[in-house]
Design a protein around this motif. Structure first.
Motif, short mmCIF file in Angstrom:
data_model
loop_
_atom_site.label_atom_id
_atom_site.label_comp_id
_atom_site.label_asym_id
_atom_site.label_seq_id
_atom_site.Cartn_x
_atom_site.Cartn_y
_atom_site.Cartn_z
N ILE A 127 17.17 9.86 5.94
CA ILE A 127 16.57 10.59 7.07
C ILE A 127 15.17 10.07 7.37
O ILE A 127 14.79 9.89 8.53
CB ILE A 127 16.53 12.11 6.75
N SER A 128 14.40 9.78 6.31
CA SER A 128 13.04 9.29 6.50
C SER A 128 13.02 7.93 7.18
O SER A 128 12.22 7.68 8.09
CB SER A 128 12.33 9.21 5.15
N VAL A 129 13.92 7.03 6.73
CA VAL A 129 13.99 5.71 7.35
C VAL A 129 14.40 5.81 8.81
O VAL A 129 13.86 5.13 9.69
CB VAL A 129 14.97 4.80 6.56
N TRP A 130 15.36 6.67 9.07
CA TRP A 130 15.84 6.85 10.44
C TRP A 130 14.70 7.27 11.37
O TRP A 130 14.62 6.85 12.51
CB TRP A 130 16.95 7.89 10.45
N ILE A 131 13.80 8.10 10.84
CA ILE A 131 12.70 8.59 11.67
C ILE A 131 11.52 7.61 11.67
O ILE A 131 11.02 7.21 12.73
CB ILE A 131 12.24 9.98 11.17
N LEU A 132 11.06 7.20 10.45
CA LEU A 132 9.82 6.44 10.34
C LEU A 132 9.99 4.98 10.78
O LEU A 132 9.23 4.47 11.61
CB LEU A 132 9.30 6.49 8.91
N ALA A 133 10.98 4.29 10.18
CA ALA A 133 11.13 2.86 10.49
C ALA A 133 11.51 2.65 11.95
O ALA A 133 11.07 1.68 12.58
CB ALA A 133 12.18 2.24 9.57
N ALA A 134 12.32 3.56 12.50
CA ALA A 134 12.71 3.43 13.90
C ALA A 134 11.50 3.53 14.82
O ALA A 134 11.48 2.94 15.91
CB ALA A 134 13.74 4.50 14.26
N TYR A 135 10.49 4.29 14.39
CA TYR A 135 9.28 4.42 15.21
C TYR A 135 8.35 3.21 15.03
O TYR A 135 7.88 2.61 15.99
CB TYR A 135 8.54 5.71 14.84
N LEU A 146 0.83 -1.21 0.00
CA LEU A 146 0.00 0.00 0.00
C LEU A 146 0.86 1.26 0.00
O LEU A 146 0.56 2.24 -0.70
CB LEU A 146 -0.93 0.00 1.21
N ALA A 147 1.94 1.24 0.79
CA ALA A 147 2.82 2.41 0.86
C ALA A 147 3.57 2.63 -0.45
O ALA A 147 4.02 3.75 -0.73
CB ALA A 147 3.82 2.22 2.00
N MET A 148 3.69 1.58 -1.27
CA MET A 148 4.43 1.66 -2.52
C MET A 148 3.64 2.33 -3.63
O MET A 148 4.21 2.90 -4.58
CB MET A 148 4.82 0.24 -2.96
N ILE A 149 2.32 2.33 -3.56
CA ILE A 149 1.47 2.79 -4.67
C ILE A 149 1.79 4.21 -5.12
O ILE A 149 1.86 4.47 -6.33
CB ILE A 149 -0.02 2.63 -4.28
N PRO A 150 2.02 5.20 -4.23
CA PRO A 150 2.34 6.56 -4.70
C PRO A 150 3.62 6.66 -5.50
O PRO A 150 3.84 7.66 -6.20
CB PRO A 150 2.43 7.37 -3.40
N LEU A 151 4.48 5.64 -5.41
CA LEU A 151 5.75 5.69 -6.14
C LEU A 151 5.56 5.68 -7.65
O LEU A 151 6.42 6.18 -8.39
CB LEU A 151 6.63 4.50 -5.74
N MET A 166 11.11 5.81 0.85
CA MET A 166 11.46 5.78 -0.57
C MET A 166 10.58 6.73 -1.37
O MET A 166 11.05 7.42 -2.28
CB MET A 166 11.32 4.35 -1.10
N VAL A 167 9.29 6.80 -1.02
CA VAL A 167 8.37 7.72 -1.69
C VAL A 167 8.85 9.17 -1.50
O VAL A 167 8.90 9.96 -2.46
CB VAL A 167 6.94 7.56 -1.15
N LEU A 168 9.18 9.52 -0.27
CA LEU A 168 9.63 10.89 0.02
C LEU A 168 10.93 11.21 -0.72
O LEU A 168 11.11 12.33 -1.22
CB LEU A 168 9.80 11.07 1.53
N GLY A 169 11.83 10.23 -0.79
CA GLY A 169 13.08 10.45 -1.51
C GLY A 169 12.87 10.68 -2.99
O GLY A 169 13.44 11.61 -3.58
N GLU A 170 12.05 9.84 -3.62
CA GLU A 170 11.77 9.99 -5.05
C GLU A 170 11.07 11.32 -5.34
O GLU A 170 11.33 11.96 -6.36
CB GLU A 170 10.92 8.83 -5.54
N LEU A 171 10.17 11.73 -4.46
CA LEU A 171 9.45 12.99 -4.66
C LEU A 171 10.41 14.18 -4.59
O LEU A 171 10.31 15.12 -5.41
CB LEU A 171 8.36 13.13 -3.60
N SER A 172 11.33 14.15 -3.66
CA SER A 172 12.30 15.24 -3.57
C SER A 172 13.18 15.29 -4.82
O SER A 172 13.51 16.38 -5.33
CB SER A 172 13.17 15.07 -2.33
N GLY A 173 13.57 14.12 -5.34
CA GLY A 173 14.35 14.08 -6.57
C GLY A 173 13.60 14.63 -7.75
O GLY A 173 14.16 15.34 -8.59
N LEU A 174 12.31 14.33 -7.85
CA LEU A 174 11.49 14.84 -8.95
C LEU A 174 11.40 16.37 -8.89
O LEU A 174 11.56 17.05 -9.92
CB LEU A 174 10.09 14.23 -8.88
N LEU A 175 11.13 16.92 -7.73
CA LEU A 175 11.04 18.38 -7.60
C LEU A 175 12.36 19.05 -7.96
O LEU A 175 12.37 20.11 -8.60
CB LEU A 175 10.64 18.74 -6.16
#
Length: 527
Positions: A166-174, A125-130, A191-200
């Motif tokens: 940074i996202s993994v460090w925050i999200l997965a750790a929680y 489900l989390a992969m779909i926005p990718l 991964m979604v957040l990383g790809e989105l930043s690269g696109l922008l």
């Protein structure tokens, strides 16, 4: 914008690729230590689905954009470039929307019929926005590659990895405190957040340094090519690539299913099978493919470079590119194969805290040269408009892999080692087939004397590392570092002594070449 030479563009991507690959290791190590091999297995199980869907959505257009934009820029045809991009964006946007909706609608079918471990459903489900993000990003990368400006792609990849870590460090750790399933989903969200930043970032760079009016200021706003001709040219390139990626994605999507079922047939439980697949795909494979950052950068540059050479009737330049790619691949692959084969177990122990990954890696490492050479050869075939041949060779390798997985991994005495053997056989066969066809169409332009010298330098490196470590039954980290770092220093010195590297050819490297050539001059026999 200044167009970059083949060497300059390849170097830019190599440096950025090396940085992002190291950052990717940090990401993998952090993620592995957070969620373990079993969590990595859940994370990796859904990846083949992503690859399959992206094959439909991108439809081979990034490669078509790279090749056709390079040709249009060489012909000073600004209107054709605009038309190529406009058609590509419309196609990808429509397909991305359709497949995103389809993935949402069919989520329960995928969970029940496809995912071999139901705990992978949140990651799906989390992969779909990718889907949409990666699809649009790939068009921008193809555009900049066609302009032979690798800077935006390079910096975009670095930004993606930074945001992902940074996202993994925050999200997965929680979320790891809630469950492994949600921790794997959190890693996917990173991964979604990383790809989105690269696109922008790519969108910003296109507006800043990729405007056609600045790149081709004196070009006419009209083109002699009709819209139908443009679509036909795109189809000729994109269709074989799409078919190749589609078949390969289907084979790749079938891999975790076959691996899990083969391991269960061999007597392993679902949890153990997921753990073993995580060790193979999430730990051993990233270490194995690390050197491909160099040859993958060559392949990215080879497509527009070879296309431009063919368009200018300069076939001799293609033969030069083949010789350069072969020597560069050997310089990277030979010593890396030595290190990963000798120190597979201690490396995986100190990196992942999972020494059991070592035998999985050691099976594939001796075939590193074929793995690294496969991408440049594919790039040359694609630049020669022989994408169908590259597709066929890739399919043959993929089918061989699945067949060997069924035959080998289902044996209790082999298990996941059979998967490693199947993988090594797959990329070796595909590479040999690609080489045969490239030599057939381009000619034999391989410098065998250079390969022999690289092999001698690698043997010297092996002897040194063997002497350093032979007294240890359990290799401490200090001895491992001394062996590896000292081995690479000796390897570099031997390359200079054997005149594979000289101050003259090092000086040609953009920017860093002049001062690096001064270092090489201190090496024996290097001139």
């Amino acid at each position: 914008m200044n167009r970059q030479t083949f060497l300059h563009g390849a170097l830019v991507l190599m440096i950025s690729g090396l940085v992002t690959r190291v950052m990717g290791f940090v990401y993998r190590v952090l993620l592995t230590r957070l969620i373990g091999a079993q969590g990595m297995g859940l994370f990796q199980i859904v990846f083949p689905i992503l690859g399959l869907v992206l094959t439909f959505v991108t439809a081979g257009l990034p490669l078509a954009i790279s090749k056709l934009v390079a040709e249009a820029v060489a012909q000073n045809d600004k209107a054709r470039v605009r038309r190529i991009m406009r058609i590509s964006v419309w196609i990808v946007a429509v397909l991305a929307i359709l497949f995103t909706i389809l993935m949402v609608v069919c989520r329960h079918v995928v969970a029940n019929r496809w995912l071999t471990d139901p705990r992978a459903y949140p990651a799906y489900l989390a992969m779909i926005p990718l889907i949409g993000v990666i699809a649009i990003s790939s068009l921008y990368r193809g555009y900049f590659q066609g302009l032979q400006d690798m800077g935006p792609t390079a910096w975009g990849l670095i930004l993606e990895q930074t945001v992902r870590i940074i996202s993994v460090w925050i999200l997965a750790a929680y979320f790891v405190h809630i469950s492994l399933a949600y921790a794997a989903a959190a890693a996917m969200m990173g991964m979604v957040l990383g790809e989105l930043s690269g696109l922008l970032f790519l969108v910003f760079q296109q507006r800043r340094r990729g405007k056609l009016d600045d790149i081709l200021p004196n070009a006419d706003n009209r083109t002699t090519e009709t819209t139908r001709d443009t679509i036909r040219a795109m189809r000729v390139i994109a269709l074989p690539v799409t078919l190749s990626k589609l078949i390969w994605s289907i084979l790749f999507a079938a891999e975790p299913v076959l691996v899990m079922r083969a391991l269960k047939h061999a007597g392993f439980s679902t949890v153990m099978s997921t753990t073993m697949y995580g060790q193979y795909s999430g730990m051993a494979i990233p270490l194995l493919v690390f050197p491909t950052v160099f040859t993958g950068s060559l392949a990215t540059n080879l497509v527009p470079s070879v296309s431009e050479s063919i368009a200018a009737n300069e076939a001799f330049r293609v033969r030069i590119r083949l010789a350069q790619s072969f020597t560069a691949t050997a310089m990277v692959a030979f010593p890396t194969a030595v290190v990963l084969t000798m120190f597979a177990t201690p490396l995986t122990h100190y990196i992942y805290k999972e020494g059991s990954v070592g035998p999985i890696l050691a099976v594939m490492a001796p075939f590193m040269f074929f793995l690294c050479l496969q991408a440049p050869l594919t790039g040359i075939l694609q630049g020669l408009n022989k994408t169908g041949i590259a597709m066929t060779n890739s399919i043959i390798g993929g089918l061989l892999k699945l067949l060997l997985i069924i035959l080998l991994a289902s044996r209790p005495t082999m298990g996941v080692l059979g998967v490693s053997m199947a993988t090594a056989a797959s990329f070796s066969v595909s590479c040999i087939l690609n080489l045969w066809f490239v030599v057939r169409y381009v000619g034999f332009s391989i410098r065998l004397h250079s390969l022999a010298r690289v092999a001698v330098a690698s043997c010297g490196m092996f002897v040194y590392m063997q002497a350093i470590t032979m007294r240890h039954t359990e290799l401490p980290l200090s001895s491992l570092m001394l062996a590896v770092i000292g081995g690479f220093i000796l390897y570099f010195a031997l390359l200079c002594a054997l005149r594979v590297l000289t101050s003259r050819n090092i000086r040609r490297v953009p920017r860093v070449g002049p001062w690096l050539s001064q270092v090489v001059k201190w090496m024996p026999f290097a001139i």
